[in-house]
Design an enzyme around this catalytic site. Sequence first.
Site, short mmCIF file in Angstrom:
data_model
loop_
_atom_site.label_atom_id
_atom_site.label_comp_id
_atom_site.label_asym_id
_atom_site.label_seq_id
_atom_site.Cartn_x
_atom_site.Cartn_y
_atom_site.Cartn_z
CB SER A 15 -5.71 -28.47 13.03
OG SER A 15 -6.57 -27.46 12.59
CG LEU A 17 -1.38 -21.06 12.67
CD1 LEU A 17 -1.00 -20.00 13.69
CD2 LEU A 17 -1.40 -20.47 11.26
CG ASP A 57 -4.62 -32.18 27.34
OD1 ASP A 57 -3.94 -31.14 27.40
OD2 ASP A 57 -5.83 -32.21 27.60
CB CYS A 83 0.93 -24.93 16.64
SG CYS A 83 2.13 -24.08 15.62
CB SER A 146 -2.41 -14.30 19.78
OG SER A 146 -3.43 -13.47 19.26
CE1 TYR A 159 -5.98 -17.63 21.81
CE2 TYR A 159 -5.90 -15.35 21.06
CZ TYR A 159 -5.61 -16.68 20.87
OH TYR A 159 -4.94 -17.08 19.73
CE LYS A 163 -2.39 -18.09 21.99
NZ LYS A 163 -1.62 -19.28 21.61
N1 LIG Z 1 -5.74 -18.70 13.54
C1 LIG Z 1 -5.43 -17.50 14.02
O1 LIG Z 1 -5.91 -16.47 13.54
C2 LIG Z 1 -4.45 -17.36 15.16
C3 LIG Z 1 -4.01 -16.08 15.49
C4 LIG Z 1 -3.12 -15.91 16.52
C5 LIG Z 1 -2.67 -17.00 17.23
N2 LIG Z 1 -3.13 -18.24 16.91
C6 LIG Z 1 -2.62 -19.36 17.72
O2 LIG Z 1 -1.99 -20.27 16.86
C7 LIG Z 1 -2.08 -21.58 17.42
C8 LIG Z 1 -2.63 -22.52 16.36
O3 LIG Z 1 -3.94 -22.11 16.03
P1 LIG Z 1 -4.71 -22.59 14.73
O4 LIG Z 1 -5.39 -21.40 14.19
O5 LIG Z 1 -3.80 -23.39 13.88
O6 LIG Z 1 -5.83 -23.49 15.43
P2 LIG Z 1 -6.42 -24.92 15.08
O7 LIG Z 1 -7.65 -25.04 15.92
O8 LIG Z 1 -6.51 -25.13 13.62
O9 LIG Z 1 -5.28 -25.91 15.64
C9 LIG Z 1 -5.03 -26.03 17.00
C10 LIG Z 1 -4.64 -27.47 17.27
O10 LIG Z 1 -4.32 -27.58 18.66
C11 LIG Z 1 -4.84 -28.79 19.14
N3 LIG Z 1 -5.07 -28.69 20.58
C12 LIG Z 1 -5.98 -27.95 21.24
N4 LIG Z 1 -5.89 -28.16 22.55
C13 LIG Z 1 -4.89 -29.07 22.73
C14 LIG Z 1 -4.34 -29.70 23.86
N5 LIG Z 1 -4.79 -29.44 25.10
N6 LIG Z 1 -3.33 -30.58 23.68
C15 LIG Z 1 -2.87 -30.88 22.45
N7 LIG Z 1 -3.36 -30.30 21.34
C16 LIG Z 1 -4.37 -29.42 21.48
C17 LIG Z 1 -6.15 -28.97 18.38
O11 LIG Z 1 -6.58 -30.34 18.39
C18 LIG Z 1 -5.76 -28.49 16.99
O12 LIG Z 1 -5.28 -29.54 16.18
C19 LIG Z 1 -2.96 -21.46 18.67
O13 LIG Z 1 -2.14 -21.35 19.79
C20 LIG Z 1 -3.68 -20.15 18.44
O14 LIG Z 1 -4.07 -19.55 19.66
C21 LIG Z 1 -4.00 -18.46 15.89
#
Ligand SMILES: NC(=O)c1ccc[n+]([C@@H]2O[C@H](COP(=O)([O-])OP(=O)(O)OC[C@H]3O[C@@H](n4cnc5c(N)ncnc54)[C@H](O)[C@@H]3O)[C@@H](O)[C@H]2O)c1
Length: 253
Positions: A15, A17, A57, A83, A146, A159, A163
């Site tokens: 999913s 990023l 996980d 990610c 983040s 959070y 991070k």
């Molecule tokens: N979207 C944003 O604005 C943003 C901003 C800053 C940082 N981030 C960070 O970027 C990363 C990706 O976020 P995203 O927005 O793509 O989120 P997302 O929810 O689209 O994807 C996250 C993925 O991580 C997987 N996941 C969650 N817990 C897990 C676990 N315990 N083991 C294995 N997989 C697991 C989920 O199933 C999902 O597929 C995250 O670390 C998030 O904190 C996102």
Amino acid sequence: MDLTGASALVTGGASGLGLATARRLAAAGAAVTIVDLPQSAGADVAAELGGSFAPADVTDPGQVAAAVETASAAGPLRVVVNCAGIAPPAKILDREGAPTPLEGFERIIRVNLIGTYNVVAQASAAMARTEPETDGGRGVIVNTASVAAFDGQIGQPAYAASKGGVHAMTLPIARELARYGIRVVTIAPGIMETPMLMGLPQAAQDSLGEQVPYPQRLGRPDEYARLVESIVDNGYLNGETIRLDGAIRMAPK
Ligand SMILES: NC(=O)c1ccc[n+]([C@@H]2O[C@H](COP(=O)([O-])OP(=O)(O)OC[C@H]3O[C@@H](n4cnc5c(N)ncnc54)[C@H](O)[C@@H]3O)[C@@H](O)[C@H]2O)c1
């Protein structure tokens, strides 16, 4: 970027990023292993990319070990991108002024910080065992922090701490893994257009986009993936956290 013959592992690759990154790495020729929760779309993504799905996980050492083994079987492991992450908000005090349950804080630290560490530790062990490239390099690990690591908002103590931890461990790990020719770089994204954010009402998304100085919009997952590609490509980047955020600095709330 030519990763033909190399193996790449992307956690959270089903999913957002991680998905955008997996697509770019596969397009560059890497055999991509998607590491994500069993209930995720990981199998479909792996099928789309001609890669593998290793359901795991990230907090579970045994499951991550198995995922790293899957990735290593596809070729020398050269690129690891962390990610996987969660972001449920929780204030330190509830409406009555009582502390909110500690379990919520622990869960976010466990997935975002300990999960990232677990993958880095196990993947770097496998990378260190590969034959080096001609320049002595064995690859690169990219973590995801983040902007909350630096400007956490109300409701983000866990959070932001998780991070901040990912940011803080980048340099000591890069220093330690230097002897194996493994680089470690962290990306601190701003507000990106992923399922994590798309759950918000459109008005909230628009308002978030307007807070970004320039470009005045949410970041796109492929902009994150392109930065990963640059980090892989540029061998002098190491031990650093790079903000990818359109110059946003988050307000208290
Ligand atoms: N979207 C944003 O604005 C943003 C901003 C800053 C940082 N981030 C960070 O970027 C990363 C990706 O976020 P995203 O927005 O793509 O989120 P997302 O929810 O689209 O994807 C996250 C993925 O991580 C997987 N996941 C969650 N817990 C897990 C676990 N315990 N083991 C294995 N997989 C697991 C989920 O199933 C999902 O597929 C995250 O670390 C998030 O904190 C996102």
